[in-house]
Design an enzyme around this catalytic site. Structure first.
Site: not given
Length: 273
Positions: A83, A179, A186, A218
């Site tokens: 990300s 994470c 998260d 995630a």
């Protein structure tokens, strides 16, 4: 490249020119092997929905334009995108001149398809597009009076069921993990639809809470939860949808389903997004 080669958890310099090489791929197969998932015969279908809120470029007159984007990465992609690298990649467009928003959309979709080795779809929207907030569908189980003492690692033995067949939809706002690399939290809202043996809501909520201090990406948390439910109750139908809160201008919303002809849930933002 190993995960240690990514920019997660490291000081980064924003590029002032478009650079597709900023995208860092992470093979899905590593986590799937751990879960006993055969990447050549996936037990689910679905997508990872990426909503991006920090997207800008220049038009042919040098005037900045801003918008938001939604991108769909299929579950059968070979890779996911780390990300932070996606954030840096999107910001490399800040001084990039495009003829049209359609051109920007085409470039991003092609770059994502190249790095994930899959057909990525999506759309870019003007910033003045009206977006409504939504509520998670189904029955919320968060107010159950339970005692918790396991916050890591996820414990699938907590998933209990009754020997009665039901069709129901439940949700929880108490999903949290960290994470894998940075340890940043998260926060997620999860919606589960299934048809099969009835999950005991109190024990299932304890199971979700057992992710609280666990470090995992995630998308991988979503597949772990799906696999644990599927293995526990062997349902006729199962889908899970997790709406994660925004970090770095991006939120990730994984969807997994037993149904090949699935209908995606509404991508309306929830209150925490």
């Amino acid at each position: 490249m190993p995960l240690s080669a990514s920019l997660l958890g490291k000081n980064s310099t924003y590029k002032d020119s478009y650079d597709a090489t900023l995208l860092f791929k992470i093979p899905r197969i590593n986590n799937r092997n751990e879960l006993g998932i055969n990447s050549n015969n996936l037990p689910f279908y679905g997508v990872d929905i990426w909503n991006t809120y920090e997207l800008s470029c220049l038009n042919k007159n040098g005037k900045p334009w801003v918008g938001v984007g939604t991108f769909y990465i299929p579950t059968d992609s070979e890779n996911i995108v780390e990300s932070k690298s996606f954030k840096l990649y999107l910001n490399s467009f800040n001084n990039f001149v495009v003829e049209s928003i359609e051109e920007l959309e085409r470039i991003i979709l092609q770059d994502l398809s190249n790095v994930t080795h899959a057909k990525v779809t999506g759309q870019i929207f003007p910033i003045n597009t009206k977006i409504e907030f939504g509520l998670p569908s189904g029955k919320n189980i968060d107010d159950l009076n339970i005692e918790c003492n396991n916050y890591c690692p996820p414990d699938n033995s907590l998933i209990e069921y009754e020997d009665v067949l039901v069709e129901e939809e439940i949700n929880s706002n108490l999903l949290k993990s960290n994470c894998l690399v940075t340890g940043q939290p998260d926060w997620g809202t999860i919606v589960i639809k299934y048809r099969g043996k009835k999950l005991k809501h109190d024990s299932f909520l304890k199971y979700l809470i057992s992710f609280r201090n666990y470090n995992e990406f995630a998308e991988q948390c979503a597949e772990r939860i799906f696999t644990d439910i599927n293995n526990s109750i062997n349902p006729d139908f199962l889908s899970i949808y997790i709406v994660y809160t925004r970090r770095g201008g991006i939120d990730i919303c994984p969807y997994r389903s037993l149904d090949q002809n699935y209908n995606l849930p509404s991508n309306k933002r929830l209150i925490r997004q």
